[in-house]
Design a protein around this motif. Structure first.
Motif, mmCIF file in Angstrom:
data_model
loop_
_atom_site.group_PDB
_atom_site.id
_atom_site.type_symbol
_atom_site.label_atom_id
_atom_site.label_comp_id
_atom_site.label_asym_id
_atom_site.label_seq_id
_atom_site.Cartn_x
_atom_site.Cartn_y
_atom_site.Cartn_z
ATOM 1 N N TRP A 63 36.979 27.152 35.302
ATOM 2 C CA TRP A 63 35.807 27.965 35.664
ATOM 3 C C TRP A 63 36.130 29.456 35.586
ATOM 4 C CZ3 TRP A 63 34.937 24.512 40.558
ATOM 5 C CH2 TRP A 63 34.293 23.329 40.181
ATOM 6 N N GLY A 64 37.312 29.828 36.041
ATOM 7 C CA GLY A 64 37.688 31.242 35.993
ATOM 8 C C GLY A 64 37.861 31.740 34.571
ATOM 9 N N GLN A 65 38.479 30.928 33.712
ATOM 10 C CA GLN A 65 38.637 31.310 32.307
ATOM 11 C C GLN A 65 37.276 31.421 31.626
ATOM 12 O OE1 GLN A 65 41.174 28.029 31.200
ATOM 13 N NE2 GLN A 65 42.998 29.334 31.067
ATOM 14 N N GLU A 66 36.369 30.531 31.988
ATOM 15 C CA GLU A 66 35.039 30.541 31.372
ATOM 16 C C GLU A 66 34.302 31.840 31.678
ATOM 17 O OE1 GLU A 66 32.385 26.813 30.851
ATOM 18 O OE2 GLU A 66 31.579 27.873 32.617
ATOM 19 N N TRP A 79 35.755 34.359 29.299
ATOM 20 C CA TRP A 79 35.315 34.046 27.943
ATOM 21 C C TRP A 79 33.879 34.523 27.715
ATOM 22 C CZ3 TRP A 79 37.457 32.484 23.497
ATOM 23 C CH2 TRP A 79 36.626 31.973 22.502
ATOM 24 N N ASP A 80 33.005 34.252 28.671
ATOM 25 C CA ASP A 80 31.606 34.661 28.527
ATOM 26 C C ASP A 80 31.476 36.185 28.521
ATOM 27 O OD1 ASP A 80 30.803 32.041 28.382
ATOM 28 O OD2 ASP A 80 30.133 31.916 30.465
ATOM 29 N N LEU A 81 32.241 36.863 29.364
ATOM 30 C CA LEU A 81 32.205 38.326 29.372
ATOM 31 C C LEU A 81 32.669 38.892 28.035
ATOM 32 C CD1 LEU A 81 33.595 39.146 32.935
ATOM 33 C CD2 LEU A 81 31.282 39.600 32.093
ATOM 34 N N ALA A 121 39.588 43.323 28.617
ATOM 35 C CA ALA A 121 40.368 42.584 29.607
ATOM 36 C C ALA A 121 41.806 42.310 29.167
ATOM 37 C CB ALA A 121 39.673 41.284 29.981
ATOM 38 N N VAL A 122 42.562 43.362 28.978
ATOM 39 C CA VAL A 122 44.005 43.255 28.754
ATOM 40 C C VAL A 122 44.702 43.868 29.969
ATOM 41 C CG1 VAL A 122 45.954 43.945 27.307
ATOM 42 C CG2 VAL A 122 43.752 43.383 26.251
ATOM 43 N N LEU A 123 45.562 43.104 30.624
ATOM 44 C CA LEU A 123 46.279 43.576 31.802
ATOM 45 C C LEU A 123 47.691 44.000 31.393
ATOM 46 C CD1 LEU A 123 45.276 40.755 34.305
ATOM 47 C CD2 LEU A 123 44.019 42.817 33.683
ATOM 48 N N THR A 124 48.138 45.151 31.859
ATOM 49 C CA THR A 124 49.453 45.661 31.481
ATOM 50 C C THR A 124 50.315 45.894 32.718
ATOM 51 O OG1 THR A 124 48.622 47.944 31.485
ATOM 52 C CG2 THR A 124 48.606 46.773 29.383
ATOM 53 N N ARG A 125 51.618 45.698 32.557
ATOM 54 C CA ARG A 125 52.598 45.958 33.608
ATOM 55 C C ARG A 125 53.900 46.437 32.954
ATOM 56 N NH1 ARG A 125 48.562 45.019 35.992
ATOM 57 N NH2 ARG A 125 48.225 43.753 37.876
ATOM 58 N N TRP A 126 54.725 47.121 33.742
ATOM 59 C CA TRP A 126 56.066 47.464 33.277
ATOM 60 C C TRP A 126 57.033 47.360 34.454
ATOM 61 C CZ3 TRP A 126 59.078 51.513 35.090
ATOM 62 C CH2 TRP A 126 58.423 52.459 35.902
ATOM 63 N N MET A 127 58.320 47.247 34.155
ATOM 64 C CA MET A 127 59.315 47.022 35.194
ATOM 65 C C MET A 127 60.689 47.453 34.687
ATOM 66 S SD MET A 127 59.460 42.871 34.773
ATOM 67 C CE MET A 127 61.068 42.696 35.513
ATOM 68 N N PRO A 128 61.587 47.858 35.584
ATOM 69 C CA PRO A 128 62.956 48.168 35.171
ATOM 70 C C PRO A 128 63.761 46.892 34.955
ATOM 71 C CG PRO A 128 62.729 48.480 37.536
ATOM 72 C CD PRO A 128 61.359 48.143 37.015
ATOM 73 N N ILE A 129 64.781 46.988 34.123
ATOM 74 C CA ILE A 129 65.711 45.879 33.901
ATOM 75 C C ILE A 129 67.022 46.218 34.601
ATOM 76 C CG2 ILE A 129 67.050 44.633 32.152
ATOM 77 C CD1 ILE A 129 64.749 45.144 30.197
ATOM 78 N N PRO A 130 67.589 45.299 35.389
ATOM 79 C CA PRO A 130 68.862 45.586 36.061
ATOM 80 C C PRO A 130 69.946 45.998 35.065
ATOM 81 C CG PRO A 130 67.910 43.563 36.915
ATOM 82 C CD PRO A 130 67.081 43.965 35.734
ATOM 83 N N LEU A 131 70.780 46.923 35.461
ATOM 84 C CA LEU A 131 71.833 47.409 34.587
ATOM 85 C C LEU A 131 72.817 46.297 34.228
ATOM 86 C CD1 LEU A 131 72.586 50.877 36.223
ATOM 87 C CD2 LEU A 131 71.215 50.400 34.183
ATOM 88 N N ALA A 138 51.819 43.109 28.037
ATOM 89 C CA ALA A 138 50.358 43.046 28.106
ATOM 90 C C ALA A 138 49.970 41.586 28.032
ATOM 91 C CB ALA A 138 49.733 43.824 26.954
ATOM 92 N N VAL A 139 49.051 41.170 28.908
ATOM 93 C CA VAL A 139 48.623 39.772 28.939
ATOM 94 C C VAL A 139 47.100 39.720 28.949
ATOM 95 C CG1 VAL A 139 48.757 39.661 31.467
ATOM 96 C CG2 VAL A 139 48.895 37.551 30.137
ATOM 97 N N SER A 140 46.548 38.758 28.230
ATOM 98 C CA SER A 140 45.097 38.607 28.167
ATOM 99 C C SER A 140 44.549 38.137 29.509
ATOM 100 C CB SER A 140 44.729 37.590 27.085
ATOM 101 O OG SER A 140 43.359 37.248 27.177
ATOM 102 N N HIS A 141 43.384 38.669 29.855
ATOM 103 C CA HIS A 141 42.718 38.258 31.089
ATOM 104 C C HIS A 141 42.278 36.794 31.030
ATOM 105 C CE1 HIS A 141 41.077 38.805 34.937
ATOM 106 N NE2 HIS A 141 40.430 39.932 34.777
ATOM 107 N N LEU A 142 42.215 36.206 29.834
ATOM 108 C CA LEU A 142 41.928 34.775 29.732
ATOM 109 C C LEU A 142 43.046 33.944 30.347
ATOM 110 C CD1 LEU A 142 40.388 34.046 26.209
ATOM 111 C CD2 LEU A 142 39.445 33.372 28.413
ATOM 112 N N SER A 143 44.275 34.459 30.288
ATOM 113 C CA SER A 143 45.428 33.713 30.780
ATOM 114 C C SER A 143 45.929 34.199 32.127
ATOM 115 C CB SER A 143 46.577 33.804 29.762
ATOM 116 O OG SER A 143 46.381 32.897 28.704
#
Length: 471
Positions: free
Chosen positions: A23-26, A29-31, A42-52, A151-156
């Motif tokens: 239902w949430g994916q639908e 999809w409709d939007l 609807a593309v969600l983005t994030r960033w993060m440091p990598i441990p040394l 970057a991850v799709s809002h569908l997922s």
């Protein structure tokens, strides 16, 4: 000179699975089908440091494990002849990972590299039939991994899911840096399994009950709940944003004073301000729900969040009474939050209901809260660091008013997107300022509803020059 290359991360997870959309994916999809810019929506983005001291191989191995744990990240979406879609979970495949290597003597700073990636990723969109719904970039210095962005799709994934991915990947990378095995995966319902549950008799019964709840809300609604208050500006819809450390500090203590959750407290402040612009006794508002009531759903990476129509009574005699009412409304919304939006939308459209409002509090779901200031005056002094600006002005929007609460644990981003016929630009600024002032005061003392209205009226007069649209 910065060099860019790519490498593939393979995954082998067993059989391929097919399922309908949840239902949430639908909803997403409709939007996307309704938007002109469907590929970039609807593309969600994030960033993060990598441990040394981690190698490229360590980072790629952790990315592979992330893909194995979360089926949503290895899912293709296929449209059907009816305009619906199905999801196909791949049992094996490969994700192409971008590698950006910056030499130590290159003058380009990492902020510019990350910003460039996030902008590109947000604008690129996804071809959901042909590519996986996640893109990852690893930023290196002379071959040593430093940062990771995705970057991850809002569908997922919804916003909570994106943060889950950051937490999961952070834990796996840190374990490798410490020489420990990766932590076990959290219990999580996979999207295809959730789709099966929603399609079961129990799931359909839950949907029927949600539709019954929405019908009850519509019976209390009327077309003049949010009348125009001014001549609209051009463009008609303005989004104001107030960023506040003070609200982040005040939210927890204020909620504890009223024995409620921070989210209910923030909705109650919103409703106290809606009393100033809605003739009453009620106003309509879609409450966005994360729909994660069980441990298995709490760890699910999927687009679960949905809004559900509610009607809030603003005839309360005190702020405490308003909190109690909002708490009851939120409790009902949580019970009926998961539902098939298409069926509900048909009912709402048939009723000719106004576009109404929406409330989306993501901030309260963040882990950790700063400790409260020792005195009210100290908390009030924190408001000096608050900032306000206009991120967006557009000709049309699907809601008359949208209140969004995001940010970090230390700094709240309070967004108000409104029809300027309902809230002129100066009133948008006054609404947000009064919201902050109310939250700060409630951390230490009660506030009368009439006092909130008085503060709002003062702010409207103070910012009246914004109403020309040039503020």
């Amino acid at each position: 000179m910065i060099t860019t290359s790519s490498t593939d991360v393979e995954f082998h997870c067993g059989r391929t699975r097919r399922a309908p959309l949840t239902w949430g994916q639908e909803v997403i999809w409709d939007l996307m089908r309704e938007q002109d810019d469907a590929r970039t929506y609807a593309v969600l983005t994030r960033w993060m440091p990598i441990p040394l001291l981690l190698s490229v191989g360590d980072v790629l191995a952790s990315i592979g494990e992330l893909l194995r744990r979360h089926e949503a990240l290895r899912t293709m979406y296929h449209p059907t002849a009816k305009g619906d879609a199905t999801q196909e979970v791949l049992g094996s495949g490969a994700l192409t990972v971008e590698m950006v290597d910056r030499p130590a003597d290159d003058p380009t700073d990492y902020t510019s590299i990350i910003t460039d990636y996030l902008v590109r990723a947000s604008e690129a969109g996804f071809d959901h039939e042909k590519e996986l719904p996640i893109r990852i970039s690893v930023i290196l210095q002379d071959g040593i991994p430093i940062l990771l962005a995705f970057a991850v799709s809002h569908l997922s994934a919804d916003f909570v899911s994106a943060d889950l991915l950051v937490a999961d990947l952070t834990a796996m990378l840190q374990a490798r840096a410490d020489g420990r095995p990766p932590p076990p995966a959290r219990p999580a319902t996979q999207p295809a399994d959730l789709a099966a549950l929603e399609g079961s008799p129990a799931g359909q019964l839950r949907n029927i009950e949600a539709i019954r709840f929405i019908r009850g809300q519509l019976d209390r609604a009327h077309p003049d709940m949010l009348p125009a208050r001014a001549a609209p500006a051009t463009p008609r819809f303005f989004r104001g944003q107030l960023e506040s450390d003070a609200i982040a500090v005040a939210g927890g203590p204020a909620a504890r004073r009223y024995r409620t959750s921070p989210s209910v407290l923030l909705l109650s402040i919103t409703s106290a301000l809606m009393r100033c612009i809605a003739p009453g006794p009620v106003y309509p508002i879609d409450l966005m729900q994360s729909n994660r009531p069980t441990p298995e759903l709490a760890g699910t990476v999927c687009s679960l969040s949905q809004s559900i129509l509610t009607v809030i009574d603003v005839s309360a005699g005190s702020f405490a009474d308003l909190v109690r009412h909002c708490s009851a409304v939120v409790a009902q919304a949580r019970v009926h939050g998961p539902h098939r939006k298409r069926a509900a939308q048909d009912i709402v459209d048939a009723a000719g209901a106004a576009r109404g409002c929406q409330f989306n509090d993501i901030w309260s779901q963040l882990p950790g809260r700063p400790r409260p200031a020792a005195t009210l005056s100290e908390l009030q002094e924190m408001t000096a660091s608050s900032t306000f600006y206009w991120p967006e002005k557009v000709a049309d929007k699907n809601k008359d008013l949208f209140m969004g609460i995001r940010g970090t644990a230390d700094r709240v981003h309070l967004t108000l997107f409104a029809d300027t016929a309902l809230l002129p630009p100066g009133d948008i600024r006054a609404f947000l300022d009064t919201f902050e002032r109310t939250a700060v005061t409630l951390a230490f003392a009660d506030v009368a509803l009439d006092q909130i209205a008085h503060w709002f009226a003062e702010g409207c007069a103070r910012y009246a020059e914004f109403n020309s649209g040039s503020g």
